[in-house]
Design a protein around this motif. Sequence first.
Motif, PDB file in Angstrom:
ATOM      1  N   MET A  93     -13.843 -82.030 -75.471  1.00 36.75           N
ATOM      2  CA  MET A  93     -12.568 -81.398 -75.121  1.00 36.75           C
ATOM      3  C   MET A  93     -12.778 -80.071 -74.391  1.00 36.75           C
ATOM      4  O   MET A  93     -13.552 -79.213 -74.831  1.00 36.75           O
ATOM      5  CB  MET A  93     -11.724 -81.150 -76.370  1.00 36.75           C
ATOM      6  CG  MET A  93     -10.403 -80.446 -76.088  1.00 36.75           C
ATOM      7  SD  MET A  93      -9.575 -79.867 -77.595  1.00 36.75           S
ATOM      8  CE  MET A  93      -9.092 -81.414 -78.334  1.00 36.75           C
ATOM      9  N   LYS A  94     -12.082 -79.891 -73.274  1.00 38.95           N
ATOM     10  CA  LYS A  94     -12.101 -78.625 -72.535  1.00 38.95           C
ATOM     11  C   LYS A  94     -10.797 -77.892 -72.829  1.00 38.95           C
ATOM     12  O   LYS A  94      -9.717 -78.422 -72.578  1.00 38.95           O
ATOM     13  CB  LYS A  94     -12.241 -78.882 -71.033  1.00 38.95           C
ATOM     14  CG  LYS A  94     -13.568 -79.521 -70.635  1.00 38.95           C
ATOM     15  CD  LYS A  94     -13.649 -79.780 -69.144  1.00 38.95           C
ATOM     16  CE  LYS A  94     -12.696 -80.891 -68.731  1.00 38.95           C
ATOM     17  NZ  LYS A  94     -12.821 -81.224 -67.282  1.00 38.95           N
ATOM     18  N   ALA A  95     -10.906 -76.689 -73.360  1.00 35.30           N
ATOM     19  CA  ALA A  95      -9.721 -75.971 -73.815  1.00 35.30           C
ATOM     20  C   ALA A  95      -9.695 -74.555 -73.266  1.00 35.30           C
ATOM     21  O   ALA A  95     -10.731 -73.903 -73.129  1.00 35.30           O
ATOM     22  CB  ALA A  95      -9.673 -75.937 -75.348  1.00 35.30           C
ATOM     23  N   ALA A  96      -8.486 -74.086 -72.965  1.00 38.13           N
ATOM     24  CA  ALA A  96      -8.282 -72.714 -72.494  1.00 38.13           C
ATOM     25  C   ALA A  96      -7.266 -72.023 -73.395  1.00 38.13           C
ATOM     26  O   ALA A  96      -6.345 -72.665 -73.906  1.00 38.13           O
ATOM     27  CB  ALA A  96      -7.775 -72.715 -71.048  1.00 38.13           C
ATOM     28  N   LEU A 159      -6.630 -79.125 -72.955  1.00 37.09           N
ATOM     29  CA  LEU A 159      -5.703 -78.411 -73.834  1.00 37.09           C
ATOM     30  C   LEU A 159      -5.583 -76.967 -73.384  1.00 37.09           C
ATOM     31  O   LEU A 159      -6.604 -76.314 -73.099  1.00 37.09           O
ATOM     32  CB  LEU A 159      -6.197 -78.495 -75.285  1.00 37.09           C
ATOM     33  CG  LEU A 159      -5.371 -77.812 -76.375  1.00 37.09           C
ATOM     34  CD1 LEU A 159      -5.505 -78.613 -77.684  1.00 37.09           C
ATOM     35  CD2 LEU A 159      -5.829 -76.369 -76.604  1.00 37.09           C
ATOM     36  N   VAL A 160      -4.368 -76.468 -73.318  1.00 31.55           N
ATOM     37  CA  VAL A 160      -4.103 -75.059 -73.010  1.00 31.55           C
ATOM     38  C   VAL A 160      -3.255 -74.477 -74.129  1.00 31.55           C
ATOM     39  O   VAL A 160      -2.220 -75.046 -74.500  1.00 31.55           O
ATOM     40  CB  VAL A 160      -3.386 -74.902 -71.654  1.00 31.55           C
ATOM     41  CG1 VAL A 160      -2.937 -73.453 -71.449  1.00 31.55           C
ATOM     42  CG2 VAL A 160      -4.307 -75.332 -70.512  1.00 31.55           C
ATOM     43  N   PHE A 161      -3.713 -73.364 -74.689  1.00 34.86           N
ATOM     44  CA  PHE A 161      -3.052 -72.714 -75.824  1.00 34.86           C
ATOM     45  C   PHE A 161      -2.575 -71.339 -75.379  1.00 34.86           C
ATOM     46  O   PHE A 161      -3.376 -70.495 -74.986  1.00 34.86           O
ATOM     47  CB  PHE A 161      -4.049 -72.581 -76.979  1.00 34.86           C
ATOM     48  CG  PHE A 161      -3.454 -72.098 -78.276  1.00 34.86           C
ATOM     49  CD1 PHE A 161      -3.171 -72.991 -79.299  1.00 34.86           C
ATOM     50  CD2 PHE A 161      -3.193 -70.753 -78.483  1.00 34.86           C
ATOM     51  CE1 PHE A 161      -2.638 -72.559 -80.506  1.00 34.86           C
ATOM     52  CE2 PHE A 161      -2.652 -70.301 -79.670  1.00 34.86           C
ATOM     53  CZ  PHE A 161      -2.384 -71.216 -80.689  1.00 34.86           C
ATOM     54  N   LEU A 162      -1.269 -71.119 -75.424  1.00 31.68           N
ATOM     55  CA  LEU A 162      -0.673 -69.835 -75.048  1.00 31.68           C
ATOM     56  C   LEU A 162      -0.201 -69.117 -76.298  1.00 31.68           C
ATOM     57  O   LEU A 162       0.652 -69.629 -77.026  1.00 31.68           O
ATOM     58  CB  LEU A 162       0.495 -70.039 -74.089  1.00 31.68           C
ATOM     59  CG  LEU A 162       1.310 -68.793 -73.725  1.00 31.68           C
ATOM     60  CD1 LEU A 162       0.457 -67.774 -72.980  1.00 31.68           C
ATOM     61  CD2 LEU A 162       2.525 -69.162 -72.888  1.00 31.68           C
TER      62      LEU A 162
END
Length: 317
Positions: A93-96, A159-162
């Motif tokens: 998984m690539k996540a920011a 996945l992007v988490f703000l």
Amino acid sequence: MADKPSRALILYGDGLAPFVDPSHTHLHSLASIASCGFLSLPNAPPSESEDERIVREFAVLMDACETCLSMGGHSTDAESQWNSTLSERFMGMKAAMLTNNSSLKSFGGKLGFSIFHLNELIKHHHAIANPQANVVASELLQLLGFQEQKVLEANYFDLVFLHLGAGENINSKEDQNIAAEVEYINALVGAITCLAQPGSDIGSRLHLSVVMSYGNVSGDNNTDLSVLKAVDERNSYLSKLFPQQSYTMKGEIPRKDIRHYCPMLIAQWQYAVTRKDMAEGFSFKDFKELGGNLTIPADRFLHEVAFKLWKAPKYGA
């Protein structure tokens, strides 16, 4: 389940749940089409600072409490060996993560997130002094490989988490109040759902989660925000027939440290993938009485999202 892996956007309103009101129409509209429920948290340790709370509750969401403990120098050797990145835990998984909180940046980096300052999100919109929510929504989706209503198959995050909390709004000044933070998330939800129209390529691949927490709370003042199901006292002899609620268990073992009040509120939506329940508004009352997801432990959240991304072998693994 979608016929292709989804890409996840998580909007996290840290400590903002008490400030959602009827004027936040986009949040309520999302709840009306989403699958809604609660994420239960453990009790806070004594004398916890606000910064420690922010990191700890994020660590619970990421099922990474052992990593959090090791950063504080409190882990055992076995716990330290558990530490691994999201990519290692969830099939590449690539996540920011986007946040202005320095402690979260450090912790997120340890988990393998690519870290962005919120202002970096709009760096190539430098001519815009106050970027509107639709600009930021477009940038968030671009990080996920959604661009101009097309789905790119390379150079994107899964996945992007703000993270947004008091004073974290990219438009805010130091005196920006909490109400403006909730309004900003409300506007982002409106812009994102507009871009991810049902039936569109984006709409079929975007898995959107909106999570709102209560922040620093005390049980003495929040008995009306309990997720416990009351047993009719007149029929107390029937109480033994009530099964143990699943969020109180881990496998076959009861969880020892559960906060039954002030859970995180969560609404999840993906066109033709998530279930629609009876909730009509983004509120504790609606979620408890009409939500379809009831309560799950917060440390199971990321596992269930990863399944939608085809990065976990089974639902809730």
